[in-house]
Motif scaffolding. Structure first.
Motif, short mmCIF file in Angstrom:
data_model
loop_
_atom_site.label_atom_id
_atom_site.label_comp_id
_atom_site.label_asym_id
_atom_site.label_seq_id
_atom_site.Cartn_x
_atom_site.Cartn_y
_atom_site.Cartn_z
N ALA A 245 37.14 -58.21 -45.34
CA ALA A 245 35.97 -57.34 -45.43
C ALA A 245 36.38 -55.96 -44.89
O ALA A 245 37.01 -55.85 -43.85
CB ALA A 245 34.80 -57.91 -44.64
N GLU B 20 29.53 -58.54 -41.73
CA GLU B 20 30.99 -58.51 -41.80
C GLU B 20 31.57 -59.61 -40.91
O GLU B 20 32.51 -60.30 -41.29
CB GLU B 20 31.54 -57.14 -41.39
N ALA C 277 31.12 -62.94 -42.52
CA ALA C 277 32.10 -63.11 -43.61
C ALA C 277 33.47 -63.48 -43.04
O ALA C 277 34.16 -64.35 -43.58
CB ALA C 277 32.20 -61.84 -44.45
N GLU D 121 30.19 -56.26 -53.73
CA GLU D 121 31.08 -56.15 -52.58
C GLU D 121 31.17 -57.48 -51.83
O GLU D 121 32.25 -57.90 -51.40
CB GLU D 121 30.60 -55.04 -51.64
N VAL E 2 34.57 -59.66 -51.13
CA VAL E 2 34.97 -60.13 -49.80
C VAL E 2 35.23 -61.64 -49.84
O VAL E 2 36.21 -62.13 -49.30
CB VAL E 2 33.90 -59.78 -48.74
N VAL F 212 37.81 -58.82 -43.62
CA VAL F 212 36.79 -57.78 -43.67
C VAL F 212 37.38 -56.50 -43.10
O VAL F 212 37.95 -56.52 -42.02
CB VAL F 212 35.55 -58.18 -42.83
N HIS G 253 36.97 -64.89 -44.63
CA HIS G 253 37.21 -63.70 -45.43
C HIS G 253 37.79 -62.58 -44.57
O HIS G 253 37.44 -62.44 -43.40
CB HIS G 253 35.91 -63.22 -46.08
#
Length: 168
Positions: free
Chosen positions: A27, A149, A152, A17, A21, A159, A157
């Motif tokens: 994410a 999260e 990220a 996962e 991501v 999320v 990214h």
């Protein structure tokens, strides 16, 4: 410990996962924290690369399966919408000042956030987990660290998360 039956508890699945991501920039939380709530987190960048994370929780009537691609598309559209506002207004330094002090640029930006259809809750974070603005005024100025999260999202990214809001 698992928060819901959807919480990823398998180490291999978790690393898969995380890689997903990294690759997508989005994410998701698919009811992993709370049943009935889907959420997405993305990094919002201006033309010079200033980053703030935007986490949005969407209320979803669940009747079983939620299509990941629809949630991801919502997150992408939301990110693109917010980034276009930052670029058009040229106010990233004032909006993402890193302090939760309301200024005219932050106030204007948050008014745009409030126009996102079906948004139940929104937080605007500064690096380090500080909430600059939230639909829940009690959260403004609080710092949330050790949030994978959010980390990220600050790395660029997207999320997303699905879960249920607790009753107050």
């Amino acid at each position: 410990a698992a928060m819901t039956e959807n919480t990823i508890t398998d180490r291999r699945q978790l690393f898969e996962e995380i890689e997903r991501v990294r690759a997508s920039g989005i994410a998701f939380d698919h009811e992993e924290l709370t049943i009935g709530i889907a959420a997405a987190a993305v990094a919002v960048r201006d033309s010079v690369g200033t980053v703030a994370a935007m986490g949005v929780a969407f209320g979803i009537m669940l009747s079983g399966f939620i299509n990941d691609s629809m949630l991801e598309r919502d997150a992408v559209v939301t990110r693109d919408f917010l980034e276009s506002i930052i670029r058009a207004e040229g106010t990233a330094p004032a909006v993402f000042s890193g302090t939760p002090q309301m200024n005219p640029h932050l106030a204007s930006f948050t008014q745009h956030i409030m126009t996102i259809p079906d948004m139940l809750r929104g937080n605007l974070y500064a690096p380090g987990g500080l909430i600059l603005w939230s639909t829940d005024a009690a959260l403004i100025g609080r710092r949330f660290q050790d949030n994978h999260e959010l980390d990220a999202a600050f790395k660029g990214h997207l999320v997303t998360e699905i879960g249920t809001l607790a009753e107050d």
